[in-house]
Structure formats: structure tokens, C-alpha cells
Design an enzyme around this catalytic site. Sequence first.
Site, PDB file in Angstrom:
ATOM      1  N   LYS A 108       1.152  -1.173  -0.084  1.00 44.46           N
ATOM      2  CA  LYS A 108      -0.173  -0.042  -0.395  1.00 44.46           C
ATOM      3  C   LYS A 108       0.882   1.342  -0.639  1.00 44.46           C
ATOM      4  CE  LYS A 108      -2.386  -0.419   3.722  1.00 44.46           C
ATOM      5  NZ  LYS A 108      -1.757  -2.249   3.967  1.00 44.46           N
ATOM      6  N   ARG A 113      -9.922   0.493   8.450  1.00 47.77           N
ATOM      7  CA  ARG A 113      -9.633  -0.676   9.577  1.00 47.77           C
ATOM      8  C   ARG A 113      -9.664  -1.960   9.917  1.00 47.77           C
ATOM      9  NH1 ARG A 113      -2.832   0.257   9.768  1.00 47.77           N
ATOM     10  NH2 ARG A 113      -2.137  -1.023   8.861  1.00 47.77           N
ATOM     11  N   ARG A 140      11.910  -6.117   4.401  1.00 43.85           N
ATOM     12  CA  ARG A 140      11.071  -4.750   4.216  1.00 43.85           C
ATOM     13  C   ARG A 140      12.118  -3.223   5.528  1.00 43.85           C
ATOM     14  NH1 ARG A 140       5.610  -2.936   5.189  1.00 43.85           N
ATOM     15  NH2 ARG A 140       5.363  -2.887   6.946  1.00 43.85           N
ATOM     16  N   ARG A 176      11.202  -1.951  11.207  1.00 41.39           N
ATOM     17  CA  ARG A 176      10.127  -1.392  12.310  1.00 41.39           C
ATOM     18  C   ARG A 176      10.190  -1.957  13.387  1.00 41.39           C
ATOM     19  NH1 ARG A 176       5.113   0.231   8.468  1.00 41.39           N
ATOM     20  NH2 ARG A 176       3.671  -1.156  10.732  1.00 41.39           N
ATOM     21  N   ARG A 231      -0.416  -8.922  13.189  1.00 38.36           N
ATOM     22  CA  ARG A 231      -1.147  -7.685  12.538  1.00 38.36           C
ATOM     23  C   ARG A 231      -1.914  -8.509  11.371  1.00 38.36           C
ATOM     24  NH1 ARG A 231       3.921  -5.399  10.937  1.00 38.36           N
ATOM     25  NH2 ARG A 231       3.452  -4.420  10.404  1.00 38.36           N
TER      26      ARG A 231
END
Length: 213
Positions: A13, A88, A127, A160, A171
Site C-alpha cells: 500500500k 481498518r 522491509r 520497524r 497483524r
Amino acid sequence: MNLMVFGAPGAGKGTQAKFLVEKYNIPQISTGDMLRAAIADKTAMGMEAKKYMDEGELVPDSTIIGIIKDRLEEEDCKKGFILDGFPRTLNQAVALEELMKNSGKKLDKVLSFDVPDELIIQRIAGRRVCSKCGATFHIEFNKPKVQDICDYCGTALVTRKDDNVDTVKNRLENYHKQTAPLIDFYKKMGVFAQIDGSQELSLVTEDMFKNLA
Ligand code: AMP
């Protein structure tokens, strides 16, 4: 143009939203980035949100809806925006509709990136994100031009805290339980576009823009 990028954590996203920002010159509104900025500023809201984020849980709707309401009222949102990571939950989606209705706006398109969970877990492991502007890279699939440095603002890239396998699994579980049901909500509104987010990055971008042509 009022857009939304939608999908599981790690579906791409944020990465695709940056391309939309470049093309349409409208702001990317990432609730995750806003919460991380509040944590960095050590605000009371940021400290409260951190407890949820570190566990891979969703921050309460009332907090998130408040942040979005204030942000959408800012001047730069007048000509359009790209929602990233919001809504969400169904409550958040209903609140967004109410906000949009009250300000005479409508959502033009929900761009949903579909990626299987196994690939998400693999992607999130590599990531790296910019600690300043929130841009997202990948050590293999989306390398920055200079290793560990953000292409957009030159700041160092970091991993992160919530990008570890256990938190990611939580998640993803929360995504399937609380966020995926919004697909039907937006299908019914006639604004939903599904994109195969598992393809090579440039093909995902191509498909995304085809949906906006
Ligand atoms: P993201 O950067 O979008 O992956 O968001 C990181 C974390 O921030 C999420 O795992 C949640 O804890 C929190 N968060 C971001 N956006 C929302 C939202 N719309 N509703 C609830 N929690 C959120």
C-alpha cells in the site's frame, strides 16, 4: 481525486501510494506514519498508541477517527488525498463515510492489493522504512538507489519494531478478522478495484494506474 490504498500489512500500500502522490500531487495520509510521528514526538496519544502497535493490535477507533478527521480538514486535502492504512474496521469505514458526506466529498476508488499471507511474511522480513518520510523499501524486491538510504529524503532506513514474524502474524490475523470484511463494504459502494499485489512491483503499479485510467 480521493483514493484509498487497501490490503494486508506488507501488501504494498505505502509503496504504491508514493507513486500516486507523484502522479496526482495529492497527499498520502498514512495513519501508521502519523502514529509513528506521534510516538517520536512522545505525545500522550503516541505513547498510548505504541502499546497496541508493538503487539500488532489495532489502535482504538476513537483515537484513529479523531486523527483522520483533523487531517482531512487540512488545506492540502482540498484537492484530494490518498488514504493509506485507514479505515481498518467497519466502524472506521462508517465514520469516514460520514466525514466525507459532511464535507461534500466522495471516495473515487479503493485500490486493493491482494497478496497471500506466506508472501507477506517473506516480504515484511526484508522491509526497510524511512524513519523520516515513511517511504518503504525492500532489501531484495525494491532496493533503494543507495543502500539503507531513503530515495525520497536521504534519511537512514530502519527496520520497524512491529516487522518481526510474531507481530506480523498477529497483524495478519487482525487484518483478516477486522479489515478484510471492508472489501464487501466497498464492493457494494461500487468503488472497489482488486489488484494482484503479488506480481513484480512495476506490474502492480501498471495495474493500479490502469484502474484509474
Ligand atoms: P501501518 O503502518 O499501516 O502498518 O500501521 C502500523 C500500526 O499502527 C498498526 O499495526 C496498528 O497498530 C496502528 N494503526 C495504523 N492505522 C490504524 C488504523 N486505521 N486503525 C487502528 N490501528 C491502526
